[in-house]
Write a protein that holds these residues in place. Sequence first.
Motif, PDB file in Angstrom:
ATOM      1  N   LEU A 275       0.716  -1.207   0.104  1.00 55.16           N
ATOM      2  CA  LEU A 275      -0.022  -0.010   0.182  1.00 55.16           C
ATOM      3  C   LEU A 275       0.854   1.110   0.087  1.00 55.16           C
ATOM      4  CD1 LEU A 275      -2.599  -1.110   2.468  1.00 55.16           C
ATOM      5  CD2 LEU A 275      -3.037  -0.785   0.179  1.00 55.16           C
ATOM      6  N   ASP A 276       1.959   1.078   0.775  1.00 57.12           N
ATOM      7  CA  ASP A 276       2.951   2.355   0.750  1.00 57.12           C
ATOM      8  C   ASP A 276       3.297   2.698  -0.600  1.00 57.12           C
ATOM      9  OD1 ASP A 276       4.469   4.279   2.347  1.00 57.12           O
ATOM     10  OD2 ASP A 276       5.965   3.220   1.726  1.00 57.12           O
ATOM     11  N   ALA A 277       3.900   1.485  -1.251  1.00 62.32           N
ATOM     12  CA  ALA A 277       4.610   1.717  -2.803  1.00 62.32           C
ATOM     13  C   ALA A 277       3.576   2.130  -3.553  1.00 62.32           C
ATOM     14  CB  ALA A 277       5.106   0.441  -3.103  1.00 62.32           C
ATOM     15  N   TYR A 278       2.339   1.694  -3.506  1.00 62.02           N
ATOM     16  CA  TYR A 278       0.979   2.217  -4.309  1.00 62.02           C
ATOM     17  C   TYR A 278       1.034   3.826  -4.239  1.00 62.02           C
ATOM     18  CZ  TYR A 278      -3.838   2.952  -5.392  1.00 62.02           C
ATOM     19  OH  TYR A 278      -5.127   3.272  -5.705  1.00 62.02           O
ATOM     20  N   VAL A 279       0.879   4.258  -2.856  1.00 62.93           N
ATOM     21  CA  VAL A 279       0.617   5.547  -2.607  1.00 62.93           C
ATOM     22  C   VAL A 279       1.783   6.232  -3.193  1.00 62.93           C
ATOM     23  CG1 VAL A 279       0.443   7.284  -0.813  1.00 62.93           C
ATOM     24  CG2 VAL A 279      -1.092   5.240  -0.798  1.00 62.93           C
ATOM     25  N   ARG A 280       3.104   6.228  -2.831  1.00 66.67           N
ATOM     26  CA  ARG A 280       4.019   6.648  -3.434  1.00 66.67           C
ATOM     27  C   ARG A 280       4.016   6.818  -4.772  1.00 66.67           C
ATOM     28  NH1 ARG A 280       7.543   8.056   0.749  1.00 66.67           N
ATOM     29  NH2 ARG A 280       7.195   6.866   2.615  1.00 66.67           N
ATOM     30  N   ALA A 281       3.434   5.929  -5.530  1.00 68.05           N
ATOM     31  CA  ALA A 281       3.621   5.850  -6.927  1.00 68.05           C
ATOM     32  C   ALA A 281       2.489   6.810  -7.564  1.00 68.05           C
ATOM     33  CB  ALA A 281       3.473   4.391  -7.533  1.00 68.05           C
ATOM     34  N   GLY A 282       1.491   7.323  -6.645  1.00 69.80           N
ATOM     35  CA  GLY A 282       0.540   8.253  -6.947  1.00 69.80           C
ATOM     36  C   GLY A 282      -0.835   7.577  -6.748  1.00 69.80           C
ATOM     37  N   GLY A 283      -0.829   6.590  -6.062  1.00 66.76           N
ATOM     38  CA  GLY A 283      -2.223   5.773  -5.826  1.00 66.76           C
ATOM     39  C   GLY A 283      -2.881   6.652  -4.563  1.00 66.76           C
ATOM     40  N   GLN A 284      -4.287   6.527  -4.947  1.00 65.52           N
ATOM     41  CA  GLN A 284      -4.875   7.139  -3.661  1.00 65.52           C
ATOM     42  C   GLN A 284      -5.593   6.146  -2.569  1.00 65.52           C
ATOM     43  OE1 GLN A 284      -5.652  10.526  -3.718  1.00 65.52           O
ATOM     44  NE2 GLN A 284      -4.315  10.656  -5.246  1.00 65.52           N
ATOM     45  N   LEU A 285      -5.437   6.279  -1.472  1.00 66.69           N
ATOM     46  CA  LEU A 285      -5.725   5.462  -0.234  1.00 66.69           C
ATOM     47  C   LEU A 285      -6.798   6.298   0.561  1.00 66.69           C
ATOM     48  CD1 LEU A 285      -5.562   2.565   1.155  1.00 66.69           C
ATOM     49  CD2 LEU A 285      -3.663   3.778   2.200  1.00 66.69           C
ATOM     50  N   LEU A 286      -7.966   5.689   0.443  1.00 68.68           N
ATOM     51  CA  LEU A 286      -9.055   6.463   1.254  1.00 68.68           C
ATOM     52  C   LEU A 286      -9.367   5.574   2.510  1.00 68.68           C
ATOM     53  CD1 LEU A 286     -10.458   9.068   2.091  1.00 68.68           C
ATOM     54  CD2 LEU A 286     -12.259   8.034   0.201  1.00 68.68           C
ATOM     55  N   TRP A 287      -9.249   5.658   3.684  1.00 68.66           N
ATOM     56  CA  TRP A 287      -9.344   4.940   4.894  1.00 68.66           C
ATOM     57  C   TRP A 287     -10.644   5.449   5.958  1.00 68.66           C
ATOM     58  CZ3 TRP A 287      -5.398   1.027   4.960  1.00 68.66           C
ATOM     59  CH2 TRP A 287      -5.579   0.017   5.899  1.00 68.66           C
ATOM     60  N   PHE A 288     -11.459   4.617   5.863  1.00 67.46           N
ATOM     61  CA  PHE A 288     -12.678   4.926   6.710  1.00 67.46           C
ATOM     62  C   PHE A 288     -12.568   4.233   8.128  1.00 67.46           C
ATOM     63  CE2 PHE A 288     -14.476   5.163   2.593  1.00 67.46           C
ATOM     64  CZ  PHE A 288     -14.751   6.376   2.382  1.00 67.46           C
ATOM     65  N   ASP A 289     -13.224   4.732   9.014  1.00 69.20           N
ATOM     66  CA  ASP A 289     -13.295   4.192  10.546  1.00 69.20           C
ATOM     67  C   ASP A 289     -12.292   3.694  11.285  1.00 69.20           C
ATOM     68  OD1 ASP A 289     -14.931   3.150  12.612  1.00 69.20           O
ATOM     69  OD2 ASP A 289     -15.097   1.208  11.635  1.00 69.20           O
ATOM     70  N   SER A 290     -11.723   4.849  11.764  1.00 66.52           N
ATOM     71  CA  SER A 290     -10.587   4.466  12.801  1.00 66.52           C
ATOM     72  C   SER A 290      -9.052   4.020  12.446  1.00 66.52           C
ATOM     73  CB  SER A 290     -11.358   3.818  14.044  1.00 66.52           C
ATOM     74  OG  SER A 290     -12.515   4.185  14.509  1.00 66.52           O
ATOM     75  N   PRO A 291      -8.575   4.370  11.552  1.00 62.96           N
ATOM     76  CA  PRO A 291      -7.228   3.743  11.335  1.00 62.96           C
ATOM     77  C   PRO A 291      -6.543   4.021  12.396  1.00 62.96           C
ATOM     78  CG  PRO A 291      -7.787   5.815  10.049  1.00 62.96           C
ATOM     79  CD  PRO A 291      -8.933   5.512  10.622  1.00 62.96           C
ATOM     80  N   ALA A 292      -6.663   4.963  13.443  1.00 66.45           N
ATOM     81  CA  ALA A 292      -5.882   5.102  14.691  1.00 66.45           C
ATOM     82  C   ALA A 292      -5.829   3.930  15.364  1.00 66.45           C
ATOM     83  CB  ALA A 292      -6.322   6.285  15.586  1.00 66.45           C
ATOM     84  N   LEU A 293      -6.687   2.959  15.096  1.00 64.42           N
ATOM     85  CA  LEU A 293      -6.696   1.841  16.201  1.00 64.42           C
ATOM     86  C   LEU A 293      -5.625   0.921  15.408  1.00 64.42           C
ATOM     87  CD1 LEU A 293     -10.321   0.989  16.535  1.00 64.42           C
ATOM     88  CD2 LEU A 293      -8.938   1.972  18.245  1.00 64.42           C
ATOM     89  N   THR A 294      -5.060   0.944  14.457  1.00 59.21           N
ATOM     90  CA  THR A 294      -3.996   0.262  14.178  1.00 59.21           C
ATOM     91  C   THR A 294      -2.740   0.228  14.811  1.00 59.21           C
ATOM     92  OG1 THR A 294      -2.882  -0.636  12.154  1.00 59.21           O
ATOM     93  CG2 THR A 294      -2.945   1.891  12.206  1.00 59.21           C
ATOM     94  N   ARG A 295      -1.953  -0.565  14.966  1.00 60.12           N
ATOM     95  CA  ARG A 295      -0.890  -0.622  15.948  1.00 60.12           C
ATOM     96  C   ARG A 295       0.419  -0.682  15.351  1.00 60.12           C
ATOM     97  NH1 ARG A 295      -3.761  -4.558  19.832  1.00 60.12           N
ATOM     98  NH2 ARG A 295      -5.031  -3.017  20.814  1.00 60.12           N
ATOM     99  N   GLU A 296       0.313  -1.143  14.026  1.00 56.82           N
ATOM    100  CA  GLU A 296       1.660  -1.219  13.183  1.00 56.82           C
ATOM    101  C   GLU A 296       1.987   0.317  12.904  1.00 56.82           C
ATOM    102  OE1 GLU A 296      -1.164  -2.519  12.110  1.00 56.82           O
ATOM    103  OE2 GLU A 296      -0.787  -4.702  12.196  1.00 56.82           O
ATOM    104  N   PRO A 297       3.418   0.710  13.408  1.00 56.01           N
ATOM    105  CA  PRO A 297       3.844   1.720  13.091  1.00 56.01           C
ATOM    106  C   PRO A 297       3.887   2.251  11.807  1.00 56.01           C
ATOM    107  CG  PRO A 297       5.354   0.878  14.749  1.00 56.01           C
ATOM    108  CD  PRO A 297       4.262  -0.092  14.002  1.00 56.01           C
ATOM    109  N   ALA A 298       4.299   1.276  10.807  1.00 55.59           N
ATOM    110  CA  ALA A 298       4.370   1.515   9.181  1.00 55.59           C
ATOM    111  C   ALA A 298       3.363   2.010   8.866  1.00 55.59           C
ATOM    112  CB  ALA A 298       5.068   0.462   8.612  1.00 55.59           C
ATOM    113  N   MET A 299       2.143   1.325   9.466  1.00 59.13           N
ATOM    114  CA  MET A 299       0.593   1.529   8.799  1.00 59.13           C
ATOM    115  C   MET A 299       0.304   2.952   9.371  1.00 59.13           C
ATOM    116  SD  MET A 299      -1.587   0.074   7.210  1.00 59.13           S
ATOM    117  CE  MET A 299      -2.391   1.464   6.194  1.00 59.13           C
ATOM    118  N   ARG A 300       0.741   3.276  10.450  1.00 60.70           N
ATOM    119  CA  ARG A 300       0.280   4.779  11.217  1.00 60.70           C
ATOM    120  C   ARG A 300       0.976   5.734  10.208  1.00 60.70           C
ATOM    121  NH1 ARG A 300      -2.445   4.649  15.885  1.00 60.70           N
ATOM    122  NH2 ARG A 300      -1.510   6.566  16.467  1.00 60.70           N
TER     123      ARG A 300
END
Length: 160
Positions: free
Chosen positions: A92-117
Amino acid sequence: MAAGLRHPLLMLCLSAATGSLASPVAVYQSETNHTRYSGVHQAPLRTWLEGLGQSFEVIGDGQAAAPAALARYPVVLVSSTYIVPPRCIAGLDAYVRAGGQLLWFDSPALTREPAMRLLLGLGPDMTYTTLADCKLRPVVDGHPLTAGTASLDIPQYVGN
C-alpha cells in the motif's frame, strides 16, 4: 456508518479520487483483519458503493501486498480494518508513493503497526475518539493525503 457514507463530502472524495464514478475502485478487505473482526462493519461501504453505481472489486491481502496489482485502481478504499500484515503495508505504501489514492474509513488510529500509522499520516500519540468530538488536522508534514490541509472540523459530517 451507512448513514454517514451517504454524505456529499464522501461522495466528493470518491469522485475526486477516481475522476468519475465509472472508474472501478478497490475495496481492501484484509483476510488477517477478517479473522479477528469478522468483517462485520465492512458491508456498509460496499452497499454505499453499489447504491452510487460505483463499480468496485474486493481485494485481499495478496493484492494489497502487490503494488503492480493495485496500480490498476485509481483508489483503494478501506473500512474497519485494524490489522494489516507488514507485506500489505509495504504494498500500500508503494502504491501511494507511486501516486495511488488510499482512502481509509473508520478509525485507522486503532492500527498498531507503526509503518501503517506512518502511511496514513497518523502520529504516534493519535488515538481513537468519536469523530463528533474532534477536529482533524495533519500530523505528518508533506503526507500526500493531507497536503494543503490545515484542519477539518467534521462534527456535522458524522453520526458517531
